[in-house]
Write a protein that holds these residues in place. Structure first.
Motif, PDB file in Angstrom:
ATOM      1  N   ALA A   1       0.827  -1.212   0.000  1.00 45.15           N
ATOM      2  CA  ALA A   1       0.000   0.000   0.000  1.00 45.15           C
ATOM      3  C   ALA A   1       0.858   1.257   0.000  1.00 45.15           C
ATOM      4  N   ALA A   2       1.971   1.229   0.725  1.00 50.24           N
ATOM      5  CA  ALA A   2       2.831   2.410   0.793  1.00 50.24           C
ATOM      6  C   ALA A   2       3.506   2.693  -0.543  1.00 50.24           C
ATOM      7  N   TYR A   3       3.890   1.658  -1.255  1.00 54.80           N
ATOM      8  CA  TYR A   3       4.651   1.845  -2.491  1.00 54.80           C
ATOM      9  C   TYR A   3       3.764   1.924  -3.731  1.00 54.80           C
ATOM     10  N   LEU A   4       2.825   1.004  -3.865  1.00 57.17           N
ATOM     11  CA  LEU A   4       2.096   0.912  -5.133  1.00 57.17           C
ATOM     12  C   LEU A   4       1.013   1.964  -5.287  1.00 57.17           C
ATOM     13  N   THR A   5       0.849   2.827  -4.275  1.00 56.81           N
ATOM     14  CA  THR A   5       0.000   4.008  -4.435  1.00 56.81           C
ATOM     15  C   THR A   5       0.794   5.207  -4.939  1.00 56.81           C
ATOM     16  N   VAL A   6       2.121   5.099  -4.983  1.00 56.65           N
ATOM     17  CA  VAL A   6       2.954   6.136  -5.588  1.00 56.65           C
ATOM     18  C   VAL A   6       2.692   6.130  -7.100  1.00 56.65           C
ATOM     19  N   PRO A   7       2.470   7.284  -7.714  1.00 55.10           N
ATOM     20  CA  PRO A   7       2.045   7.297  -9.118  1.00 55.10           C
ATOM     21  C   PRO A   7       2.919   6.476 -10.060  1.00 55.10           C
ATOM     22  N   ALA A   8       4.223   6.539  -9.913  1.00 54.50           N
ATOM     23  CA  ALA A   8       5.086   5.805 -10.842  1.00 54.50           C
ATOM     24  C   ALA A   8       4.885   4.297 -10.714  1.00 54.50           C
ATOM     25  N   TYR A   9       4.754   3.815  -9.489  1.00 54.95           N
ATOM     26  CA  TYR A   9       4.548   2.376  -9.299  1.00 54.95           C
ATOM     27  C   TYR A   9       3.131   1.962  -9.676  1.00 54.95           C
ATOM     28  N   ALA A  10       2.160   2.833  -9.439  1.00 54.95           N
ATOM     29  CA  ALA A  10       0.798   2.532  -9.877  1.00 54.95           C
ATOM     30  C   ALA A  10       0.753   2.391 -11.395  1.00 54.95           C
ATOM     31  N   ALA A  11       1.412   3.313 -12.099  1.00 51.81           N
ATOM     32  CA  ALA A  11       1.453   3.237 -13.561  1.00 51.81           C
ATOM     33  C   ALA A  11       2.181   1.973 -14.025  1.00 51.81           C
ATOM     34  N   PHE A  12       3.231   1.606 -13.319  1.00 51.23           N
ATOM     35  CA  PHE A  12       3.986   0.393 -13.646  1.00 51.23           C
ATOM     36  C   PHE A  12       3.075  -0.832 -13.569  1.00 51.23           C
ATOM     37  N   HIS A  13       2.285  -0.921 -12.513  1.00 57.45           N
ATOM     38  CA  HIS A  13       1.449  -2.111 -12.351  1.00 57.45           C
ATOM     39  C   HIS A  13       0.231  -2.092 -13.264  1.00 57.45           C
ATOM     40  N   ARG A  14      -0.214  -0.925 -13.660  1.00 58.32           N
ATOM     41  CA  ARG A  14      -1.221  -0.888 -14.724  1.00 58.32           C
ATOM     42  C   ARG A  14      -0.616  -1.429 -16.016  1.00 58.32           C
ATOM     43  N   TRP A  15       0.604  -1.020 -16.292  1.00 58.69           N
ATOM     44  CA  TRP A  15       1.309  -1.487 -17.488  1.00 58.69           C
ATOM     45  C   TRP A  15       1.516  -2.999 -17.456  1.00 58.69           C
ATOM     46  N   LEU A  16       1.759  -3.540 -16.259  1.00 63.02           N
ATOM     47  CA  LEU A  16       1.952  -4.978 -16.117  1.00 63.02           C
ATOM     48  C   LEU A  16       0.641  -5.756 -16.173  1.00 63.02           C
TER      49      LEU A  16
END
Length: 321
Positions: A221-236
């Motif tokens: 929750a702490a990391y994957l709510t950061v925009p860059a990581y959220a975009a990364f996981h959408r991409w994945l």
């Protein structure tokens, strides 16, 4: 292994670092968020354990001037010739802007420009001219290293991965599953032979599944709510499964966000179980194409209660040859 280890004072790392090569570890890698800086633990390690390779994952490209990054990297490379990998990256708006009062602007271009600057500066050449995001006037390292460090670029999605493949000696990955490695490696297909793929892998060596997943959910929750990581996981391809977490987080429902993270996401992104099971899971990353799997040890009930001997036994089990 990622150092420094949580809960262990820096001076007490001497014995642990000396032991790591005999336990099966080849490298120690640092990060730079809000604990230690990336260079100081490695400077200590260069003396305490001369057999270990030293890596940064990562040094932010915004929070130091380009010349200072080059000077610190050169000093470490002089202390540990042939044993240094310098991972650099954009970091995040929180680290750069909120904590270091530096504008987080054009992260792709800044990362590319610092990478190009370091390539020239660490070779001992004069750097004199304008990059897209900064200008340098007649800088030359006074002590260029005889063996410059390898330059790795932190990369998540296609554009930065392709830049790493084209201009860096390797890429630094983070927050991906074993199955995601193939997606990332596809974007690195143009890389030269010998290209390094380092990945930080969070490891929670406990058979207390509930404790492991609780720790993992807080971290996710702490990391994957950061925009860059959220975009990364959408991409994945995790956009749909992580949307409930993102929605709850945006609504400031922290408990709801944690509860919305499915077990399958936890188990894919955080390695947990017995030390032997963790080691086998990390090996799967290597089999999938990660050339440098970097464990990051998470707290467990056993480590918290057990003291130095339990920590050493856990490292021995994780690195067993």
């Amino acid at each position: 292994m990622t150092v420094p280890l949580a809960g262990v004072p820096l001076p007490e790392h001497a014995g642990l670092l000396q032991a790591l090569p005999d336990l099966g570890f080849t490298d120690v890698w640092t990060s730079e968020v809000s604990g230690t800086d990336a260079f100081t633990p490695l400077a200590l390690a260069s003396v305490w354990s001369p057999r270990l390779r030293l890596g940064t994952a990562i040094v932010p490209v915004f929070t130091r001037g380009p010349a200072l990054i080059a000077m610190q990297a050169a000093a470490l490379a002089e202390a540990a010739p042939g044993r240094v990998a310098l991972g650099i990256g954009a970091s995040s708006p929180v680290v750069v802007g909120d904590w270091n009062a530096v504008p987080f602007e054009r992260p792709f271009e800044r990362s590319r420009d610092v990478l190009r600057f370091l390539r020239t500066a660490l070779s001992g050449e004069v750097v004199d001219g304008a990059f897209d995001t900064f200008q340098v006037r007649r800088f030359r390292l006074e002590r260029p290293p005889a063996r410059p460090p390898k330059l790795l670029l932190a990369a998540l999605r296609a554009k930065m991965l392709r830049l790493a493949a084209a201009e860096a000696d390797g890429a630094v990955l983070n927050w991906l599953s074993v199955e995601d490695v193939a997606t990332v490696r596809h974007e690195l297909a143009a890389a030269a032979d010998g290209f390094e793929v380092a990945a930080r892998i969070f490891v929670c060596p406990t058979e207390d599944e509930d404790a492991a997943r609780e720790t993992a959910r807080r971290l996710i929750a702490a990391y994957l709510t950061v925009p860059a990581y959220a975009a990364f996981h959408r991409w994945l391809g995790r956009g749909e499964v992580l949307k409930p977490m993102w929605d709850a987080w945006a609504a400031k429902d922290r408990k709801g966000a944690l509860a919305a993270i499915p077990d399958e996401v936890v188990d894919a992104l955080i390695v947990h179980g017995s030390p032997q099971r963790c080691r086998e899971h990390v090996q799967r990353y290597a089999d999938a194409g990660v050339t440098t799997p970097v464990m990051a040890l998470l707290p467990t009930p056993e480590l918290t209660a057990g003291g130095p001997e339990v920590l050493l036994d856990t490292l021995r089990a994780l690195g067993a040859r």
